[in-house]
Design a protein around this motif. Structure first.
Motif, PDB file in Angstrom:
ATOM      1  N   LYS A 141      55.529  38.283  37.657  1.00 28.85           N
ATOM      2  CA  LYS A 141      55.571  37.343  36.850  1.00 28.85           C
ATOM      3  C   LYS A 141      54.211  37.430  35.874  1.00 28.85           C
ATOM      4  N   PRO A 142      54.531  37.339  34.563  1.00 28.76           N
ATOM      5  CA  PRO A 142      53.135  37.394  33.728  1.00 28.76           C
ATOM      6  C   PRO A 142      52.554  35.812  33.921  1.00 28.76           C
ATOM      7  N   ILE A 143      50.956  36.241  34.034  1.00 25.23           N
ATOM      8  CA  ILE A 143      50.159  35.055  33.814  1.00 25.23           C
ATOM      9  C   ILE A 143      48.975  35.166  32.918  1.00 25.23           C
ATOM     10  N   THR A 144      48.388  34.168  32.253  1.00 27.25           N
ATOM     11  CA  THR A 144      47.229  34.306  31.488  1.00 27.25           C
ATOM     12  C   THR A 144      46.092  33.557  32.235  1.00 27.25           C
ATOM     13  N   ILE A 145      44.981  34.273  32.397  1.00 25.88           N
ATOM     14  CA  ILE A 145      43.786  33.714  32.993  1.00 25.88           C
ATOM     15  C   ILE A 145      42.590  33.730  32.355  1.00 25.88           C
ATOM     16  N   LEU A 146      42.113  32.324  32.331  1.00 24.51           N
ATOM     17  CA  LEU A 146      40.828  32.006  31.505  1.00 24.51           C
ATOM     18  C   LEU A 146      39.786  31.723  32.392  1.00 24.51           C
ATOM     19  N   GLU A 147      38.673  32.548  32.166  1.00 23.42           N
ATOM     20  CA  GLU A 147      37.275  32.299  33.278  1.00 23.42           C
ATOM     21  C   GLU A 147      36.165  32.447  32.387  1.00 23.42           C
ATOM     22  N   GLY A 148      34.964  32.187  32.956  1.00 20.40           N
ATOM     23  CA  GLY A 148      33.693  32.434  32.325  1.00 20.40           C
ATOM     24  C   GLY A 148      33.160  31.188  31.743  1.00 20.40           C
ATOM     25  N   TYR A 149      33.751  29.848  31.768  1.00 20.28           N
ATOM     26  CA  TYR A 149      33.343  28.662  31.095  1.00 20.28           C
ATOM     27  C   TYR A 149      32.267  28.238  32.180  1.00 20.28           C
ATOM     28  N   ASN A 150      30.914  28.095  31.636  1.00 22.40           N
ATOM     29  CA  ASN A 150      29.803  27.565  32.604  1.00 22.40           C
ATOM     30  C   ASN A 150      29.668  26.143  32.367  1.00 22.40           C
ATOM     31  N   GLY A 151      30.376  25.296  31.800  1.00 23.90           N
ATOM     32  CA  GLY A 151      30.026  24.022  31.715  1.00 23.90           C
ATOM     33  C   GLY A 151      30.545  23.090  33.082  1.00 23.90           C
ATOM     34  N   ALA A 152      30.799  22.083  32.870  1.00 25.44           N
ATOM     35  CA  ALA A 152      31.143  21.183  33.850  1.00 25.44           C
ATOM     36  C   ALA A 152      32.499  21.348  34.413  1.00 25.44           C
TER      37      ALA A 152
END
Length: 109
Positions: free
Chosen positions: A46-57
């Motif tokens: 199944k396809p998924i979209t991943i967001l990463e790399g945020y360095n805030g809270a």
């Protein structure tokens, strides 16, 4: 007759206080040095979209995850500093993040 008129009839001597407008959550300043990585994977077929790399809270990133899931009307989660969205929504997510002022980098395809 609206609520204000009804209240005036019930309490004719009451003077309403002047309230200052409080800033909304949309005025939040997002802290970010590097662009957010938006990548596509398949897990269990199944396809998924991943967001990463945020360095805030983390709390800000969780709010962003909830807002993205609501706007796209999809499921997803927030785990280990990543937002996982069910389905391939890279283009829509990137457009929404750029609209908010984020720098976004597309990875994988």
């Amino acid at each position: 007759m609206d609520l204000q008129d009804q209240l005036k009839n019930l309490f004719p001597d009451h003077e309403p206080e002047e309230t200052e407008a409080t800033p909304q959550e949309k005025d939040t300043i997002w802290l970010q040095d590097d662009p957010i990585i938006c990548k596509y994977e398949k897990r269990k077929g199944k396809p998924i979209t991943i967001l990463e790399g945020y360095n805030g809270a983390d709390s800000d990133f969780k709010k962003l995850a909830k807002e993205l899931k609501t706007k796209l009307s999809v499921g997803g989660s927030f785990k280990n500093g990543q937002i996982i969205i069910q389905g391939d929504y890279r283009d829509k997510i990137m457009a929404l993040l750029k609209e908010k002022g984020f720098a976004v980098k597309r990875v994988g395809g």
